[in-house]
Design an enzyme around this catalytic site. Structure first.
Site, PDB file in Angstrom:
ATOM      1  N   HIS A 145       0.827  -1.218   0.000  1.00 19.65           N
ATOM      2  CA  HIS A 145       0.000   0.000   0.000  1.00 19.65           C
ATOM      3  C   HIS A 145       0.862   1.270   0.000  1.00 19.65           C
ATOM      4  O   HIS A 145       0.360   2.360   0.221  1.00 19.65           O
ATOM      5  CB  HIS A 145      -1.006   0.014   1.168  1.00 19.65           C
ATOM      6  CG  HIS A 145      -2.153  -0.949   0.948  1.00 19.65           C
ATOM      7  ND1 HIS A 145      -3.407  -0.550   0.572  1.00 19.65           N
ATOM      8  CD2 HIS A 145      -2.193  -2.303   1.015  1.00 19.65           C
ATOM      9  CE1 HIS A 145      -4.194  -1.629   0.445  1.00 19.65           C
ATOM     10  NE2 HIS A 145      -3.473  -2.692   0.697  1.00 19.65           N
ATOM     11  N   ASP A 158       2.513   2.060  -2.751  1.00 21.81           N
ATOM     12  CA  ASP A 158       2.640   2.550  -4.141  1.00 21.81           C
ATOM     13  C   ASP A 158       1.800   3.802  -4.394  1.00 21.81           C
ATOM     14  O   ASP A 158       2.290   4.798  -4.920  1.00 21.81           O
ATOM     15  CB  ASP A 158       2.401   1.447  -5.191  1.00 21.81           C
ATOM     16  CG  ASP A 158       1.041   0.788  -5.179  1.00 21.81           C
ATOM     17  OD1 ASP A 158       0.248   1.028  -4.250  1.00 21.81           O
ATOM     18  OD2 ASP A 158       0.771   0.008  -6.132  1.00 21.81           O
ATOM     19  N   SER A 183     -11.783 -15.324 -23.339  1.00 16.09           N
ATOM     20  CA  SER A 183     -10.859 -15.903 -22.375  1.00 16.09           C
ATOM     21  C   SER A 183     -11.357 -17.275 -21.946  1.00 16.09           C
ATOM     22  O   SER A 183     -12.555 -17.563 -22.012  1.00 16.09           O
ATOM     23  CB  SER A 183     -10.677 -14.969 -21.174  1.00 16.09           C
ATOM     24  OG  SER A 183     -11.321 -15.499 -20.064  1.00 16.09           O
ATOM     25  N   ASP A 200       1.751  -3.486  -9.366  1.00 21.63           N
ATOM     26  CA  ASP A 200       1.518  -4.792  -9.984  1.00 21.63           C
ATOM     27  C   ASP A 200       1.920  -4.785 -11.454  1.00 21.63           C
ATOM     28  O   ASP A 200       2.514  -5.737 -11.958  1.00 21.63           O
ATOM     29  CB  ASP A 200       0.037  -5.178  -9.866  1.00 21.63           C
ATOM     30  CG  ASP A 200      -0.443  -5.200  -8.422  1.00 21.63           C
ATOM     31  OD1 ASP A 200       0.409  -5.231  -7.513  1.00 21.63           O
ATOM     32  OD2 ASP A 200      -1.661  -5.182  -8.213  1.00 21.63           O
TER      33      ASP A 200
HETATM   34  C1  GLA Z   1      -2.948  -4.247  -4.927  1.00 20.21           C
HETATM   35  C2  GLA Z   1      -2.814  -3.047  -5.849  1.00 20.21           C
HETATM   36  C3  GLA Z   1      -1.402  -2.474  -5.824  1.00 20.21           C
HETATM   37  C4  GLA Z   1      -0.914  -2.239  -4.402  1.00 20.21           C
HETATM   38  C5  GLA Z   1      -1.172  -3.467  -3.546  1.00 20.21           C
HETATM   39  C6  GLA Z   1      -0.863  -3.233  -2.099  1.00 20.21           C
HETATM   40  O1  GLA Z   1      -2.185  -5.318  -5.408  1.00 20.21           O
HETATM   41  O2  GLA Z   1      -3.144  -3.405  -7.167  1.00 20.21           O
HETATM   42  O3  GLA Z   1      -1.362  -1.284  -6.577  1.00 20.21           O
HETATM   43  O4  GLA Z   1      -1.517  -1.093  -3.859  1.00 20.21           O
HETATM   44  O5  GLA Z   1      -2.522  -3.906  -3.622  1.00 20.21           O
HETATM   45  O6  GLA Z   1       0.503  -3.053  -1.924  1.00 20.21           O
END
Ligand code: GLA
Length: 398
Positions: free
Chosen positions: A35, A37, A68, A188
């Site tokens: 969290h 990012d 898909s 991600d």
């Molecule tokens: C999810 C979100 C990411 C990040 C994580 C927590 O994976 O997609 O952007 O905020 O949670 O680190």
């Protein structure tokens, strides 16, 4: 290689021809930095060996069609209608039932990719895309970023968009934020697309500078074990957005653009200004940013064996301050540590999904076995345990 073949086969049954190519991108796990990012802080994720494949080819009629293996029907749209479909309020196409949620990922990528490359819908051909994946869905290992990375990479080639890896990551995030309506950060996508074998990706989420950090697990006889709790999470609703809002409130009250700008030394002042819940949300972000930097330092100075305590401290902070863990994740972490793991923590957005444990290669089976035993004793659904290997990011496979 089966998901690759599944994508090809699906493309064949959809179109009656062979694809022009197959592109893929990886799932990811986060080693540390949760969290942080969207608070413009630091993260240290890695791409895993599970991947999503997009078999794709152009078509002459201006339609974009996506299919898909995990949804019964193909979804089609005119490329010229992408803007009208996704250009409105975030997530409205999905919320109003105009596009099934799964299809908003690949179609949202097409929409965002055209915008990123400053291309008009009329400049590009129609396209068929068939998607298959072996990234476990709902396990918190970013099956969604893997779709985004695979489709962005396929369209970059087919439409000759000239996007850099970081552009593709931004395209994926935009699709997720605006087309799907999930208010996630960029970790991600960067990890899925830019990962390297045997390494984690250090990302400064303010400058978007990345650095590959050698993990050296194999050399040290270590492995990373994912313990998927099978508790499903969803970030388009609920807790994830609440945490993000709390961070924004905290930053505003402290008078900084983002929590990245709060130092550990500022926490005493923060405690005076903020209510208890907001203060603990802020403290998680501030301490977690420092743990990411410390982990990078410890990895290069002492190697992966020495990072266990940082992983454990990160989990405690998510459990107690950020409150995004669930009993199954706590049990997975506690059991792994009792069974000899060097460190363990939940990974990803929280509220379900997977924990990751750093273990000796020879202890993998014991830790997995103990996790299964502990879950059974509590009456929880059996966890799914498997090793994850830091792997390469987006690529063309065929
Ligand atoms: C999810 C979100 C990411 C990040 C994580 C927590 O994976 O997609 O952007 O905020 O949670 O680190």
């Amino acid at each position: 290689m089966t998901a690759l073949q599944d994508a090809r086969d699906l493309f064949g049954s959809l179109t009656g021809r062979a694809p022009e190519g197959v592109w893929s991108s990886a799932g990811r796990a986060n080693l540390i930095g949760e969290h942080t990012d969207y608070n413009e802080g630091f993260v240290l994720p890695f791409a895993i060996q599970h991947r999503t494949y997009a078999a794709a080819g152009m078509r002459g009629d201006g339609l974009i069609r996506v299919a898909s293996t995990f949804a019964p029907d193909a979804v089609e749209l005119r490329v010229a209608d992408l803007e009208a479909t996704f250009g409105g309020a975030a997530g409205s196409a999905v919320a109003e039932g105009r596009v099934p949620e799964w299809a908003a990922y690949p179609l949202g990528v097409a929409w965002a990719a055209l915008a990123a490359a400053r291309r008009e819908a009329g400049d590009v051909a129609g396209v068929d895309i068939a998607i298959a994946s072996d990234v476990p869905i709902g396990a918190g290992l970013s099956s969604s970023a893997a779709i985004e990375g695979a489709v962005a990479t396929a369209l970059d080639t087919l439409w000759d968009l000239g996007l850099e890896p970081l552009d593709k990551a931004r395209v994926g995030r935009r699709a997720e934020n605006e087309a799907v309506g999930a208010p996630t950060g960029i970790m991600d996508q960067v990890s899925s697309i830019m990962g390297r074998a045997d390494a984690a990706t250090f990302l400064d989420c303010r400058t978007l500078e990345t650095r590959s950090v050698d993990l050296g697990l194999g050399r040290e006889g270590l492995a990373l074990l994912a313990i998927d709790t099978r508790v499903k999470h969803a970030h388009a609703t609920g807790g994830y957005g609440d945490r993000r809002a709390a961070c924004e409130r905290g930053a505003a009250a402290l008078g900084v653009p983002a929590l990245r700008d709060v130092a550990a030394a500022d926490l005493d002042r923060a405690r005076d200004i903020l209510d208890d819940v907001t203060f603990r949300r802020v403290r998680h972000i501030v301490t977690e940013n420092q743990r990411v930097l410390d982990t990078v330092g410890v990895l290069s100075a002492s190697g992966p064996r020495a990072i266990g305590e940082l992983l454990v401290a990160s989990h405690a902070s998510m459990r107690d301050d950020f409150e995004i863990s669930v009993p199954e994740l706590d049990l997975a972490v506690e059991t792994a540590l009792e069974a000899g793991a060097l460190g363990a923590r939940m990974t990803g957005g929280g509220f379900g999904g997977s924990a990751v444990a750093l273990v000796e290669v020879e202890a993998v089976d014991v830790v997995a076995h103990e996790a299964a035993r502990a879950f059974a004793a509590r009456g929880y659904t059996a966890p799914h345990c498997f090793t994850i290997e830091p792997s390469e990011g987006a690529r063309r496979d065929a």
